[in-house]
Structure formats: structure tokens, C-alpha cells
Design an enzyme around this catalytic site. Structure first.
Site, PDB file in Angstrom:
ATOM      1  N   SER A 114     -27.861 -15.965  27.314  1.00 18.94           N
ATOM      2  CA  SER A 114     -28.142 -17.282  27.873  1.00 18.94           C
ATOM      3  C   SER A 114     -27.040 -18.224  27.412  1.00 18.94           C
ATOM      4  O   SER A 114     -26.562 -18.111  26.273  1.00 18.94           O
ATOM      5  CB  SER A 114     -29.496 -17.785  27.361  1.00 18.94           C
TER       6      SER A 114
ATOM      7  N   ARG B  42     -27.388 -21.159  26.563  1.00 22.93           N
ATOM      8  CA  ARG B  42     -27.901 -21.971  25.451  1.00 22.93           C
ATOM      9  C   ARG B  42     -27.911 -21.213  24.116  1.00 22.93           C
ATOM     10  O   ARG B  42     -28.138 -21.833  23.074  1.00 22.93           O
ATOM     11  CB  ARG B  42     -29.288 -22.520  25.780  1.00 22.93           C
TER      12      ARG B  42
ATOM     13  N   HIS C 239     -24.268 -13.469  33.899  1.00 22.96           N
ATOM     14  CA  HIS C 239     -23.706 -13.965  35.165  1.00 22.96           C
ATOM     15  C   HIS C 239     -22.766 -12.929  35.788  1.00 22.96           C
ATOM     16  O   HIS C 239     -22.769 -12.711  36.999  1.00 22.96           O
ATOM     17  CB  HIS C 239     -22.887 -15.239  34.921  1.00 22.96           C
TER      18      HIS C 239
ATOM     19  N   GLY D 172     -22.152 -22.607  35.179  1.00 24.26           N
ATOM     20  CA  GLY D 172     -21.014 -22.348  34.288  1.00 24.26           C
ATOM     21  C   GLY D 172     -21.494 -21.855  32.938  1.00 24.26           C
ATOM     22  O   GLY D 172     -22.610 -21.341  32.808  1.00 24.26           O
TER      23      GLY D 172
ATOM     24  N   LYS E  31     -33.247 -12.292  36.094  1.00 23.27           N
ATOM     25  CA  LYS E  31     -34.693 -12.311  35.864  1.00 23.27           C
ATOM     26  C   LYS E  31     -35.057 -12.961  34.533  1.00 23.27           C
ATOM     27  O   LYS E  31     -36.233 -13.145  34.252  1.00 23.27           O
ATOM     28  CB  LYS E  31     -35.254 -10.886  35.912  1.00 23.27           C
ATOM     29  N   LYS E  32     -34.073 -13.267  33.706  1.00 21.57           N
ATOM     30  CA  LYS E  32     -34.400 -14.004  32.480  1.00 21.57           C
ATOM     31  C   LYS E  32     -35.107 -15.306  32.865  1.00 21.57           C
ATOM     32  O   LYS E  32     -36.064 -15.716  32.232  1.00 21.57           O
ATOM     33  CB  LYS E  32     -33.141 -14.307  31.658  1.00 21.57           C
ATOM     34  N   ASP E  33     -34.634 -15.932  33.940  1.00 20.30           N
ATOM     35  CA  ASP E  33     -35.276 -17.141  34.475  1.00 20.30           C
ATOM     36  C   ASP E  33     -36.272 -16.702  35.551  1.00 20.30           C
ATOM     37  O   ASP E  33     -36.097 -16.980  36.746  1.00 20.30           O
ATOM     38  CB  ASP E  33     -34.215 -18.087  35.032  1.00 20.30           C
TER      39      ASP E  33
ATOM     40  N   GLN F  78     -37.931 -19.312  37.799  1.00 20.92           N
ATOM     41  CA  GLN F  78     -36.945 -19.858  38.744  1.00 20.92           C
ATOM     42  C   GLN F  78     -36.749 -18.882  39.916  1.00 20.92           C
ATOM     43  O   GLN F  78     -36.721 -19.275  41.080  1.00 20.92           O
ATOM     44  CB  GLN F  78     -35.622 -20.091  38.011  1.00 20.92           C
TER      45      GLN F  78
HETATM   46  O1  PAF Z   1     -29.937 -20.765  36.669  1.00 20.87           O
HETATM   47  C1  PAF Z   1     -29.079 -21.647  36.799  1.00 20.87           C
HETATM   48  O2  PAF Z   1     -27.968 -21.560  36.293  1.00 20.87           O
HETATM   49  C2  PAF Z   1     -29.410 -22.899  37.611  1.00 20.87           C
HETATM   50  O3  PAF Z   1     -30.731 -23.255  37.463  1.00 20.87           O
HETATM   51  C3  PAF Z   1     -29.020 -22.785  39.088  1.00 20.87           C
HETATM   52  C4  PAF Z   1     -29.815 -21.695  39.787  1.00 20.87           C
HETATM   53  C5  PAF Z   1     -27.538 -22.492  39.231  1.00 20.87           C
HETATM   54  C6  PAF Z   1     -29.322 -24.099  39.815  1.00 20.87           C
HETATM   55  O4  PAF Z   1     -28.622 -25.164  39.252  1.00 20.87           O
END
Ligand code: PAF
Length: 294
Positions: free
Chosen positions: A184, A186, A34, A28, A147-149, A152
Site C-alpha cells: 500500500s 500508505r 499497481h 501514484g 482487491k486490497k481495496d 472500492q
Molecule cells: O485506489 C486508488 O488509488 C483510488 O481510489 C482510485 C481508484 C485511483 C480513485 O482515485
């Protein structure tokens, strides 16, 4: 858009639906990054599922789980406008029915303890655990990550390969504000002064990438960028030049690299990265590697 809150309702929808589902998992606090993921999924699949779940398992005890933006109504509106077919919006009990402590965990060893994993122990185990669970429930053909993360994204790719989950894990280019700051959730924590300084993170990565491309050794690039971030008012956590495909320390012959950084501004921890392709010498070595004998 159908809003689904339970595993049972999602399974029923899934059992009746077609094979080709694109999936955008989120916590969210939605922003342009997103929505760009949703647009990419929308263009490639007849059906798009998004999830909004603030996953407690990926927050450390001193982190911002309680303060993390929860903007459900606004998120649902944005996702509907972006053309999402199903929004999965589960409770903790739906995701971790036995309780968090009893949840089966998924951990990618090594990579999950490196870079951001060093200062956020347990974070990536929380991410891969929830993403594995969501993949099992949604059963997407492809899932979309920003790709910012970067770490991950690479971790989820590794998890999918290691467990044979058969999901294409797509990384989309980072969406940035006009001054270069990566979008982001944040960023909302930044006060006006910190927000102004924040663009220095991307500027530093660009400068670092230029140095790496001109032949400076990765360790020197890291040191130079670290110092520059300090000078710009950040408290750097790390700057690392790594091989793009698996985030290993690069060998001299590796061309496709990524420079990653995490740094604090006041109380906000920002991360960003930049992919780069460094030129190789005619004999196949990188510019900074010693010439081959003979
Ligand atoms: O990148 C995110 O928002 C979270 O780490 C994810 C991939 C939804 C997992 O909770």
C-alpha cells in the site's frame, strides 16, 4: 509511453485509437501492487492507459491529502518500464473543470456508507465520482483494481452495473510483502516498529478465516479478531465477515465470504481482507446455522 495532461489531448488520442483499451487508475505512489495490475492489463489488451491523479474529493478534511506521496517522475518511469502506452496525468482543473463544488457526483447508496465508509464519510462518493469521470474520458474495455481495496472494487462494480457503463471491472489478488503485509502507498508512513507489527493484520485475518471455516459464527469471528488486533497493538476500526459478492451481512447458506478489517497503527490506517469459502453441511445450511427442523 505518451504522457497526456489534458482532456483534449486524451480525447484526440482516444478518437484515433482502437476499441480495446485496458485501464489502471492510480493515485501514484506506485508499488508492486499497481505494477501487477498493469501487467494483467498488458496481457489482455493491445493498449494500456494508466492515470495518476491524487483525487482531493476522496480525502476527508482531517486526512492525508497534503502528505500523500507524490512521486511523479518515479511513477512515470515505472509505468513506462511496465509497458503502459499512455499515462494520463491531469490537473484538478482538467478533472473538475467547474470546480469541485459544482462537479456532478456519483454515489452508490448503502454500500458507500458501510465498513470504511462509516469512518471516512464522503470517501467513496469521491472515489466513484472520479472513477466515473475517468471511465468517461478513457472509455476502457476493462479497468483493473487491487482487491486490497475490496470495498472500492465492489463499489465500482456496482456503479458500472447501475449506470450501464459497459466496463469490465477486474479485481486482482492483493500483492503482499514476504511477511504478509499488503502493499500500500500508505505503508511508507509506518516507522520501523509499526512496520514490524503491521503483518499482524493479515495474520489475524488468516486466523479469522480459519475460525469461520471451522464453523464459528461470523459475529464471534469478528469479536475474536477485534480482540486479537488490540492485543497486537492495533486500534481496530472494524472487523467484518461479509458475503463476498456484495458485502451484505452473510445469510447462513452463503458460502463465499470475505473477512475485512481496518485498524490503526500509530497514525497510519491500514486495511486488508481475505476471501474464504466456508463448507456447508450436507443439508445446505452453513456449519454454524441451526439444523433444519424435521
Ligand atoms: O485506489 C486508488 O488509488 C483510488 O481510489 C482510485 C481508484 C485511483 C480513485 O482515485
Amino acid at each position: 509511453m505518451k504522457i497526456v495532461g489534458t482532456v483534449e489531448a486524451l480525447s484526440q488520442w482516444r478518437a484515433a485509437g482502437p476499441d480495446d483499451v485496458g485501464f489502471v487508475p492510480t493515485m501514484g505512489g506506485l508499488h508492486e501492487g499497481h505494477l501487477a495490475l498493469v501487467a494483467m492489463a498488458r496481457a489482455r489488451h493491445p493498449l494500456v492507459v494508466a492515470s495518476v491523479y491524487v483525487n482531493p474529493l476522496q480525502f476527508g478534511p482531517q486526512e492525508d491529502f497534503g502528505a500523500y506521496p507524490r512521486t511523479e517522475a518515479a511513477d512515470a518511469k515505472k509505468l513506462e518500464e511496465a509497458g503502459v502506452d499512455v499515462l494520463f496525468f491531469p490537473s484538478d482543473a482538467e478533472i473538475y473543470p467547474r470546480g469541485r463544488a459544482q462537479q456532478t457526483r456519483v454515489c452508490v447508496p448503502g454500500l458507500s456508507e458501510d465498513l470504511c465508509g462509516r469512518s471516512r464519510p464522503g470517501h467513496f462518493e469521491g472515489v466513484t465520482t472520479v472513477v466515473a469521470r475517468l471511465f468517461g474520458l478513457v472509455r476502457p474495455r476493462a479497468a483493473y483494481f487491487g482487491k486490497k481495496d475490496y470495498q472500492q472494487w465492489r463499489l465500482v462494480q456496482r456503479m458500472v452495473a447501475d449506470l450501464g457503463l459497459g466496463v469490465e471491472v477486474v479485481g486482482r489478488e492483493t500483492v503482499r510483502a514476504a511477511d504478509g503485509l499488503a502493499h500500500s502507498t500508505r505503508n511508507q508512513y509506518l516507522g520501523p516498529e509499526a512496520r514490524q507489527k503491521a503483518s499482524g493484520l493479515y495474520a489475524t485475518l488468516k486466523a479469522g478465516a480459519a475460525l469461520a471455516c471451522s464453523g464459528m459464527a461470523p459475529t464471534e469471528v469478528e469479536k475474536t479478531c477485534h480482540e486479537r488486533l488490540g492485543y497486537l497493538g492495533f486500534v481496530p476500526d472494524y472487523v467484518a465477515v461479509r458475503r463476498a459478492s456484495d458485502l451484505a451481512v452473510p445469510a447462513p447458506e452463503d458460502q463465499d465470504l470475505v473477512i475485512l478489517a481496518a485498524a490503526r497503527l500509530e497514525t497510519t490506517r491500514l486495511i486488508d481482507n481475505l476471501e474464504l469459502s466456508r463448507p456447508l453441511r450436507a443439508d445446505g445450511g452453513s456449519l454454524q446455522s441451526p439444523p433444519k427442523p424435521g
